[in-house]
Design an enzyme around this catalytic site. Structure first.
Site: not given
Length: 477
Positions: A221, A255
């Site tokens: 990720e 993010c």
């Protein structure tokens, strides 16, 4: 993490090695925990989080220097508790063997797919959402019947020590453990059955290379520059209200935060005015307790350098709260819009990961799509438009890890949808059923019936074989 060396033998005296061996032994001895055991683990985790939410939020704030407890509770703790509840209600259904089709050539046989645990899952987490990004994949992994060990970031050691204590009081090391203080080198150089890494793409390449030495599957990720498009039909004030909420949460250290925004050229000034109004209402000044600090001095200096680089190359920086640009003591950098950006500026080259939002004016949406497609595939893509045709145009002409229409960031909180990247923004996914599948081996089971028709085609080959083969071709068995 960027300097991970060649794989080394496990040091049996270390805490991480001991826990790993405990979990590996347990997973081989009892490879398929019952649904009751899994639900018990998930319920204990939810209860732990609810009981200790204030201590957890305080620990996170200590690691940051300042982060409002409200953000930690709503963005991390609540999301995990609701994720536990979502999973426990559906786990029995997910675990059921799934029947599969059997061709007529195998008449009488049965095909079944059983989701079986992979074993021991290692989870490497970043500092920006240190609790959620540690325990969200752990919930999926525990639901799938695995055992988990979590390594938190070096910038999250207050939280890491707290969670190590709390989890060790509720869970046996053979099920779930947080190991504080372990090095990235030692953690990643273990022969995991699956490894989850959340962080930068550069470090992920090293992690993936290390995992390959053990043929360990990985879930990565990552991040990147997630673009936002405000279409001409959408109310500019509503767009600013929603977009900037997601952007400046955690001071932009997210993010999936919008990294830069495309605004119709004739609405740029209106967007700037709306942004000033919205942000001043939320953060009256830089010292607001509701505004998060930058995590450490290195990150703080990087962001200041990024802003200085942009303005030195012709960009116009718009401070959205007051005339104070930054505060060295608290490591706070004011939310800024950055206009007149170009590709030579650092701000348009690297993921910003802070409270700076570049604006790119545009005249037609085709140019916007072409720009997005010319760059790395982002973790998130945001579109503000009420027109179905515009929505479909962007959906079917771009590719991203996830997409959110008419809001920002909140798609990550949807338990019934997978979360993950594509290309440079990651691989694999978790959350919900897809997370359960990610950490399961979908094991096919073929069970032959009382008779095997294929034996009619066994040697010696001759007329019977030819006849059976022609029938198979004719009826496409």
């Amino acid at each position: 993490m960027n300097n991970l060396a060649e794989a080394q033998p496990i040091q049996q005296t270390s805490r991480i090695a001991q826990v790993f061996e405990t979990q590996r032994t347990a997973s081989r001895r009892a490879p398929y925990p019952s649904v009751q055991e899994r639900i018990q683990h998930i319920d204990k985790l939810a209860a732990l989080l609810e009981k200790h939410q204030d201590a957890i939020a305080n620990a996170i704030s200590t690691d940051f220097g300042n982060r409002p407890s409200q953000e930690s509770k709503v963005l991390e703790i609540f999301g995990l508790i609701s994720g536990c509840n979502y999973t426990r209600k559906r786990l029995k259904k997910w675990m059921k063997p799934k029947k599969r089709h059997v061709g007529l050539a195998f008449f009488g046989a049965k095909n079944t797919v059983i989701p079986q645990p992979k074993g021991v899952i290692g989870i490497v987490t970043p500092w920006n959402y240190p609790l959620f990004l540690a325990l969200s994949p752990a919930i999926s992994a525990l639901a799938a019947g695995n055992r988990c060990i979590i390594k938190m970031a070096s910038n999250s050691q207050t939280l890491a020590r707290l969670m190590e204590k709390l989890i060790s009081e509720e869970f046996d090391d053979s099920v779930l453990a947080v190991v504080a203080g372990v090095s990235a080198h030692e953690f990643t150089h273990l022969p995991w059955d699956h490894l989850v890494f959340t962080g930068s793409a550069a470090t992920a390449k090293t992690v993936m290379e290390t995992a390959a030495k053990y043929l360990t599957p990985v879930t990565l990720e990552l991040g990147g520059k997630s673009p936002t498009i405000v279409a001409d039909d959408f109310d500019i004030k509503v767009a600013a209200d929603r977009l900037l909420f997601g952007k400046f949460l955690n001071a932009g250290q997210t993010c999936v935060a919008p990294d830069y925004v495309f605004i119709p050229r004739n609405k740029v000034d209106a967007f700037i005015d709306a942004a000033k109004t919205v942000v001043k209402q939320r953060y009256p000044n830089l010292n607001s307790a509701d505004y998060t600090s930058i995590i450490d001095e290195k990150a703080y200096q990087r962001l200041n350098k990024t802003l200085e680089d942009a303005t030195s190359k012709g960009a116009r920086a718009v401070n959205l709260i007051d005339q104070t640009i930054n505060d060295d003591a608290s490591r706070k950098l004011a939310p800024h819009l950055v206009c007149d950006v170009n590709a030579d500026m650092l701000i348009m080259q690297d993921e910003i990961f802070g409270p700076l939002l570049p604006i790119k004016p545009y005249d037609n949406i085709e140019d916007v799509i072409a720009y997005i497609n010319a760059n790395e595939r982002p973790l998130a893509l945001y579109l503000y438009s009420n027109k179905k045709a515009v929505q479909e145009q962007v959906i079917y002409n771009t590719l991203s890890g996830g997409m959110c229409i008419n809001d920002s960031v909140v798609h990550v909180a949807q338990h019934d949808m997978p979360f993950g990247g594509v290309g440079n923004s990651g691989m694999g996914h978790y959350h919900g059923h897809e997370g359960f599948i990610e950490f399961s081996k979908m094991r096919p089971i073929f069970k032959q019936g009382p008779m095997s028709a294929l034996l009619m085609m066994a040697p010696p080959y001759g007329a019977t074989f030819d006849k059976m083969y022609k029938l198979m071709l004719k009826f496409k068995l």
